[in-house]
Design a protein around this motif. Structure first.
Motif, mmCIF file in Angstrom:
data_model
loop_
_atom_site.group_PDB
_atom_site.id
_atom_site.type_symbol
_atom_site.label_atom_id
_atom_site.label_comp_id
_atom_site.label_asym_id
_atom_site.label_seq_id
_atom_site.Cartn_x
_atom_site.Cartn_y
_atom_site.Cartn_z
ATOM 1 N N UNK A 137 1.091 -1.057 -0.033
ATOM 2 C CA UNK A 137 0.297 -0.398 0.256
ATOM 3 C C UNK A 137 0.903 1.446 0.377
ATOM 4 N N UNK A 138 -0.122 2.490 0.133
ATOM 5 C CA UNK A 138 0.720 3.629 -0.008
ATOM 6 C C UNK A 138 1.080 4.573 1.267
ATOM 7 N N UNK A 139 0.583 3.651 2.522
ATOM 8 C CA UNK A 139 0.660 4.637 3.780
ATOM 9 C C UNK A 139 2.075 4.770 4.051
ATOM 10 N N UNK A 140 3.195 4.425 3.214
ATOM 11 C CA UNK A 140 4.738 4.733 4.189
ATOM 12 C C UNK A 140 4.976 5.447 2.905
ATOM 13 N N UNK A 141 4.496 6.176 1.892
ATOM 14 C CA UNK A 141 4.811 7.736 1.072
ATOM 15 C C UNK A 141 5.352 8.635 1.668
ATOM 16 N N UNK A 142 6.489 9.487 1.273
ATOM 17 C CA UNK A 142 7.273 9.447 0.200
ATOM 18 C C UNK A 142 8.329 8.750 0.560
ATOM 19 N N UNK A 143 8.898 7.727 1.001
ATOM 20 C CA UNK A 143 9.329 7.103 1.773
ATOM 21 C C UNK A 143 9.800 5.767 1.302
ATOM 22 N N UNK A 144 8.732 4.585 1.938
ATOM 23 C CA UNK A 144 8.825 3.664 1.364
ATOM 24 C C UNK A 144 7.096 3.570 0.194
ATOM 25 N N UNK A 145 7.551 2.586 -0.346
ATOM 26 C CA UNK A 145 6.919 1.986 -1.839
ATOM 27 C C UNK A 145 6.327 0.707 -1.420
ATOM 28 N N UNK A 146 5.411 0.799 -2.229
ATOM 29 C CA UNK A 146 4.905 -0.583 -2.280
ATOM 30 C C UNK A 146 5.873 -1.056 -3.310
ATOM 31 N N UNK A 147 5.534 -2.486 -2.423
ATOM 32 C CA UNK A 147 6.394 -3.280 -2.808
ATOM 33 C C UNK A 147 8.702 -3.092 -2.154
#
Length: 216
Positions: A137-147
């Motif tokens: 998912x996108x809850x950790x954007x912009x630092x961590x992306x899906x996958x």
């Protein structure tokens, strides 16, 4: 045997493990941002220039790592039972964040347990207790992306400003930045500005583990 090339390569590897450039590692350690530049690794007459022991001590402290961890980068054979020839990491257990919220995958201290873990090979040195979590998912954007894959080190010392994975008693698993931990409370800053910061009584937190590497 120590060599000029291996010591500087170890500094680069330590920076990479903590998602930093060589300049970023120097700044984090309170050194001049150019201290580890390629141009600083030899003197003007071409002789090798070695980093000072003070500089090494500062980068070890700044990353909350250890002398043993640094020496594992200098001498890949010291990296532990998971290390392959050539210094590449062998398989570490991998789990998705959604699965991590379910019961049976961790012990009470946040170490891998039970069945259902996959294995993944990553270009980072790990310890016998390390494991990987895959962002969903996108809850950790912009630092961590899906996958993206995060290497987590349970049992490692965590301090203010560290990126951590937290699991609550209710089964929620999240990656945040540690803001404060003490006096019965843990405060977490969100990686995504669209998601709120979190505050929990420590009695509601099952475990906290430091993120030591990300596959970005």
């Amino acid at each position: 045997m120590l060599s000029h090339e291996r010591v500087w390569a170890a500094i680069d590897a330590l920076a990479e493990r903590y998602s930093l450039s060589a300049s970023g590692l120097a700044k984090k350690a309170g050194l001049d941002s150019t201290a580890f530049n390629k141009s600083k690794r030899q003197s003007v007459d071409g002789r090798p220039r070695w980093p000072s022991t003070e500089s090494l001590a500062k980068i070890i402290e700044a990353t909350n790592s250890s002398l043993e961890e640094f020496l594992a980068f200098v001498e890949p054979g010291r990296a532990g039972s998971r290390a392959k020839a050539g210094g590449q990491a062998a398989g570490v257990p991998l789990l998705g964040f959604a699965q991590a919220g379910a019961g049976g995958f961790f012990d009470d201290s946040g170490f891998p347990a039970g069945q259902g873990w996959e294995l993944i090979e990553l270009p980072a040195r790990t310890t016998d207790s390390s494991y990987a979590l895959q962002v969903q998912g996108d809850s950790m954007l912009p630092l961590y992306r899906n996958g993206d894959v995060l290497i987590v080190e349970p049992g490692a010392t965590v301090r203010k400003g560290d990126r951590v994975v937290v699991k609550t008693i209710s089964g929620e698993v999240m990656a945040k930045v540690l803001e404060r931990q003490g006096q019965g409370v843990i405060e977490l800053l969100s990686l995504n500005p669209e998601h709120p910061n979190r505050r929990f009584p420590t009695t509601e937190v099952e475990w906290v583990a430091r993120i030591v590497w990300a596959s970005q």
